[in-house]
Scaffold this motif. Structure first.
Motif, PDB file in Angstrom:
ATOM      1  N   TRP A   1       0.602  -0.810   0.025  1.00 31.60           N
ATOM      2  CA  TRP A   1       0.064  -0.433  -0.235  1.00 31.60           C
ATOM      3  C   TRP A   1       1.014   1.162  -0.116  1.00 31.60           C
ATOM      4  O   TRP A   1       0.715   1.996  -0.752  1.00 31.60           O
ATOM      5  CB  TRP A   1      -0.519   0.124   1.059  1.00 31.60           C
ATOM      6  CG  TRP A   1      -1.912  -0.947   1.597  1.00 31.60           C
ATOM      7  CD1 TRP A   1      -2.170  -1.738  -0.132  1.00 31.60           C
ATOM      8  CD2 TRP A   1      -2.503  -2.020   2.184  1.00 31.60           C
ATOM      9  NE1 TRP A   1      -2.877  -2.748   0.588  1.00 31.60           N
ATOM     10  CE2 TRP A   1      -2.779  -3.238   1.825  1.00 31.60           C
ATOM     11  CE3 TRP A   1      -2.235  -1.929   3.863  1.00 31.60           C
ATOM     12  CZ2 TRP A   1      -3.714  -4.102   3.046  1.00 31.60           C
ATOM     13  CZ3 TRP A   1      -3.017  -2.680   4.675  1.00 31.60           C
ATOM     14  CH2 TRP A   1      -3.916  -3.482   3.824  1.00 31.60           C
ATOM     15  N   ASP A   2       1.652   1.295   0.515  1.00 28.77           N
ATOM     16  CA  ASP A   2       2.495   2.590   1.164  1.00 28.77           C
ATOM     17  C   ASP A   2       5.085   1.943   0.015  1.00 28.77           C
ATOM     18  O   ASP A   2       4.875   1.114   0.476  1.00 28.77           O
ATOM     19  CB  ASP A   2       3.063   2.929   2.867  1.00 28.77           C
ATOM     20  CG  ASP A   2       4.174   3.648   2.279  1.00 28.77           C
ATOM     21  OD1 ASP A   2       4.596   4.341   2.016  1.00 28.77           O
ATOM     22  OD2 ASP A   2       3.731   4.248   4.267  1.00 28.77           O
ATOM     23  N   LYS A   3       4.618   2.988  -1.003  1.00 32.95           N
ATOM     24  CA  LYS A   3       5.667   2.573  -2.257  1.00 32.95           C
ATOM     25  C   LYS A   3       7.140   2.982  -1.136  1.00 32.95           C
ATOM     26  O   LYS A   3       8.103   1.658  -0.994  1.00 32.95           O
ATOM     27  CB  LYS A   3       5.850   3.664  -3.286  1.00 32.95           C
ATOM     28  CG  LYS A   3       3.891   3.267  -4.140  1.00 32.95           C
ATOM     29  CD  LYS A   3       4.789   3.836  -5.547  1.00 32.95           C
ATOM     30  CE  LYS A   3       2.973   3.811  -6.036  1.00 32.95           C
ATOM     31  NZ  LYS A   3       2.224   3.435  -5.461  1.00 32.95           N
ATOM     32  N   SER A   4       6.671   3.642  -0.136  1.00 31.16           N
ATOM     33  CA  SER A   4       7.813   3.275   1.091  1.00 31.16           C
ATOM     34  C   SER A   4       8.555   1.669   1.587  1.00 31.16           C
ATOM     35  O   SER A   4       9.328   1.413   2.679  1.00 31.16           O
ATOM     36  CB  SER A   4       8.320   4.561   1.812  1.00 31.16           C
ATOM     37  OG  SER A   4       7.269   4.392   3.053  1.00 31.16           O
ATOM     38  N   ASN A   5       7.307   0.835   1.561  1.00 27.42           N
ATOM     39  CA  ASN A   5       7.449  -0.145   2.631  1.00 27.42           C
ATOM     40  C   ASN A   5       7.924  -1.517   1.363  1.00 27.42           C
ATOM     41  O   ASN A   5       8.120  -2.706   2.160  1.00 27.42           O
ATOM     42  CB  ASN A   5       6.290  -0.045   2.939  1.00 27.42           C
ATOM     43  CG  ASN A   5       5.962   0.363   4.537  1.00 27.42           C
ATOM     44  OD1 ASN A   5       6.899   0.738   4.635  1.00 27.42           O
ATOM     45  ND2 ASN A   5       4.645   0.350   4.826  1.00 27.42           N
ATOM     46  N   ILE A   6       7.936  -0.558   0.105  1.00 25.63           N
ATOM     47  CA  ILE A   6       7.920  -1.840  -0.744  1.00 25.63           C
ATOM     48  C   ILE A   6       9.627  -3.131  -0.763  1.00 25.63           C
ATOM     49  O   ILE A   6       9.794  -4.251  -0.200  1.00 25.63           O
ATOM     50  CB  ILE A   6       8.295  -1.869  -2.482  1.00 25.63           C
ATOM     51  CG1 ILE A   6       6.661  -1.770  -2.502  1.00 25.63           C
ATOM     52  CG2 ILE A   6       8.853  -2.686  -3.215  1.00 25.63           C
ATOM     53  CD1 ILE A   6       6.894  -0.894  -4.702  1.00 25.63           C
ATOM     54  N   SER A   7      10.500  -2.091  -0.336  1.00 26.45           N
ATOM     55  CA  SER A   7      11.970  -2.895   0.120  1.00 26.45           C
ATOM     56  C   SER A   7      11.589  -3.574   1.050  1.00 26.45           C
ATOM     57  O   SER A   7      12.408  -4.743   1.725  1.00 26.45           O
ATOM     58  CB  SER A   7      12.772  -1.959   0.078  1.00 26.45           C
ATOM     59  OG  SER A   7      14.490  -1.854   0.552  1.00 26.45           O
ATOM     60  N   PRO A   8      11.175  -3.171   2.594  1.00 32.87           N
ATOM     61  CA  PRO A   8      11.397  -4.348   3.686  1.00 32.87           C
ATOM     62  C   PRO A   8      10.479  -5.054   3.579  1.00 32.87           C
ATOM     63  O   PRO A   8      10.811  -6.118   4.344  1.00 32.87           O
ATOM     64  CB  PRO A   8      10.919  -3.250   5.046  1.00 32.87           C
ATOM     65  CG  PRO A   8      10.770  -1.652   3.759  1.00 32.87           C
ATOM     66  CD  PRO A   8      10.653  -1.924   2.720  1.00 32.87           C
ATOM     67  N   VAL A   9       9.627  -5.126   2.557  1.00 39.46           N
ATOM     68  CA  VAL A   9       8.223  -5.832   1.723  1.00 39.46           C
ATOM     69  C   VAL A   9       9.696  -6.530   1.668  1.00 39.46           C
ATOM     70  O   VAL A   9       9.774  -8.488   2.076  1.00 39.46           O
ATOM     71  CB  VAL A   9       7.152  -5.896   1.800  1.00 39.46           C
ATOM     72  CG1 VAL A   9       6.310  -7.105   1.435  1.00 39.46           C
ATOM     73  CG2 VAL A   9       5.904  -5.200   2.685  1.00 39.46           C
ATOM     74  N   GLU A  10      10.482  -6.540   0.451  1.00 46.69           N
ATOM     75  CA  GLU A  10      10.824  -7.344  -0.167  1.00 46.69           C
ATOM     76  C   GLU A  10      11.711  -8.977   0.862  1.00 46.69           C
ATOM     77  O   GLU A  10      11.877  -9.384   0.651  1.00 46.69           O
ATOM     78  CB  GLU A  10      11.507  -7.094  -1.381  1.00 46.69           C
ATOM     79  CG  GLU A  10      12.638  -7.750  -2.745  1.00 46.69           C
ATOM     80  CD  GLU A  10      12.140  -6.770  -3.700  1.00 46.69           C
ATOM     81  OE1 GLU A  10      13.919  -7.126  -4.166  1.00 46.69           O
ATOM     82  OE2 GLU A  10      12.153  -5.307  -3.253  1.00 46.69           O
ATOM     83  N   LYS A  11      12.592  -7.538   1.364  1.00 44.71           N
ATOM     84  CA  LYS A  11      13.358  -8.331   2.593  1.00 44.71           C
ATOM     85  C   LYS A  11      12.687  -9.545   3.575  1.00 44.71           C
ATOM     86  O   LYS A  11      13.481  -9.986   3.687  1.00 44.71           O
ATOM     87  CB  LYS A  11      13.925  -7.032   3.471  1.00 44.71           C
ATOM     88  CG  LYS A  11      15.511  -7.409   3.833  1.00 44.71           C
ATOM     89  CD  LYS A  11      15.685  -6.218   4.998  1.00 44.71           C
ATOM     90  CE  LYS A  11      16.680  -6.806   6.235  1.00 44.71           C
ATOM     91  NZ  LYS A  11      16.386  -6.666   6.923  1.00 44.71           N
ATOM     92  N   ALA A  12      11.985  -8.931   3.912  1.00 48.06           N
ATOM     93  CA  ALA A  12      10.841 -10.270   4.854  1.00 48.06           C
ATOM     94  C   ALA A  12      10.522 -10.976   3.946  1.00 48.06           C
ATOM     95  O   ALA A  12      10.978 -12.026   4.152  1.00 48.06           O
ATOM     96  CB  ALA A  12       9.736  -9.546   5.316  1.00 48.06           C
ATOM     97  N   ILE A  13      10.465 -11.454   3.018  1.00 47.00           N
ATOM     98  CA  ILE A  13       9.791 -12.012   2.203  1.00 47.00           C
ATOM     99  C   ILE A  13      11.309 -13.234   1.605  1.00 47.00           C
ATOM    100  O   ILE A  13      10.872 -13.960   2.126  1.00 47.00           O
ATOM    101  CB  ILE A  13       9.227 -11.947   0.561  1.00 47.00           C
ATOM    102  CG1 ILE A  13       8.143 -11.422   1.035  1.00 47.00           C
ATOM    103  CG2 ILE A  13       9.072 -13.167  -0.204  1.00 47.00           C
ATOM    104  CD1 ILE A  13       6.830 -10.977  -0.742  1.00 47.00           C
ATOM    105  N   ARG A  14      12.121 -12.806   1.317  1.00 47.56           N
ATOM    106  CA  ARG A  14      12.985 -12.924   0.963  1.00 47.56           C
ATOM    107  C   ARG A  14      14.273 -13.768   2.118  1.00 47.56           C
ATOM    108  O   ARG A  14      14.587 -15.100   2.250  1.00 47.56           O
ATOM    109  CB  ARG A  14      14.409 -12.105   0.315  1.00 47.56           C
ATOM    110  CG  ARG A  14      13.946 -11.823  -0.927  1.00 47.56           C
ATOM    111  CD  ARG A  14      15.212 -11.298  -1.263  1.00 47.56           C
ATOM    112  NE  ARG A  14      14.961 -10.211  -2.346  1.00 47.56           N
ATOM    113  CZ  ARG A  14      15.247 -10.644  -3.956  1.00 47.56           C
ATOM    114  NH1 ARG A  14      15.377 -11.584  -3.945  1.00 47.56           N
ATOM    115  NH2 ARG A  14      14.549  -9.913  -4.421  1.00 47.56           N
TER     116      ARG A  14
END
Length: 185
Positions: free
Chosen positions: A70-83
């Motif tokens: 939802w918040d584009k600034s969170n894409i990187s932390p979400v990607e990191k958490a999934i990895r």
């Protein structure tokens, strides 16, 4: 000690089967399933939040998960958490959405997952038997307090054992179906 309550015991046994279903839904079978990401937490806004509170997860194709943050600034932390979740998923970042292709499972990984499904099923059986033991104890206590007769206790124990067998059979069927799905049979 609580008084014997068959409905409560049945509810608790069914709860063990529901917990088993939830545990099994998190096992990867080679097919996309939104439940796969249920356990992932993301560090955003200085706190750890479940993924489903910062993004929408969908299944656009049978072998692809889509995570709309939802918040584009969170894409990187979400990607990191999934990895780092240990699911063997590699997110592809296209700017607004993370795409997660679901890779084929190796034979070795399939066997590991099937073994894990069996472990979850055994934990459910143990939980169900613990509920049965609580019920048996309650019946013995009720008989000792002269609240029920010996015949009533024996009849209720037989009933409780029959319920236990049915619920364990249901848990085994759920786990067996998941193991077949994992092993691709």
């Amino acid at each position: 000690m609580a008084k014997y309550d068959k409905a409560d015991l049945e509810r608790r046994m069914q709860g063990a089967v529901e917990a088993l279903k939830h545990d099994l839904s998190g096992l990867r079978t080679g097919r996309a399933n939104t439940a796969l990401l249920d356990t992932i937490t993301v560090e955003v806004y200085g706190a750890h939040m479940p993924l489903n509170q910062v993004a929408t997860v969908s299944v656009p194709e049978p072998r692809l998960l889509s995570v709309q943050v939802w918040d584009k600034s969170n894409i990187s932390p979400v990607e990191k958490a999934i990895r780092s979740a240990g699911l063997g998923l590699n997110p592809i970042n296209d700017g607004n959405t993370l795409r997660l292709p679901i890779p084929d499972l190796t034979e070795e990984r399939r066997k590991e997952l099937a073994k894990l499904a069996g472990k979850y099923a055994e934990n459910a059986r143990i939980a169900i038997r613990n509920v049965r033991r609580d019920g048996m104890d309650a019946l013995k206590t009720d008989e000792a307090k002269k609240e029920i007769s010996e015949d009533e206790r024996k009849r209720s124990e037989t009933e409780l054992q029959k319920l236990t067998d049915e619920v364990i059979k249901a848990a085994d069927e759920v786990a067996g179906a998941k193991e077949k799905e994992i092993l691709g049979k």
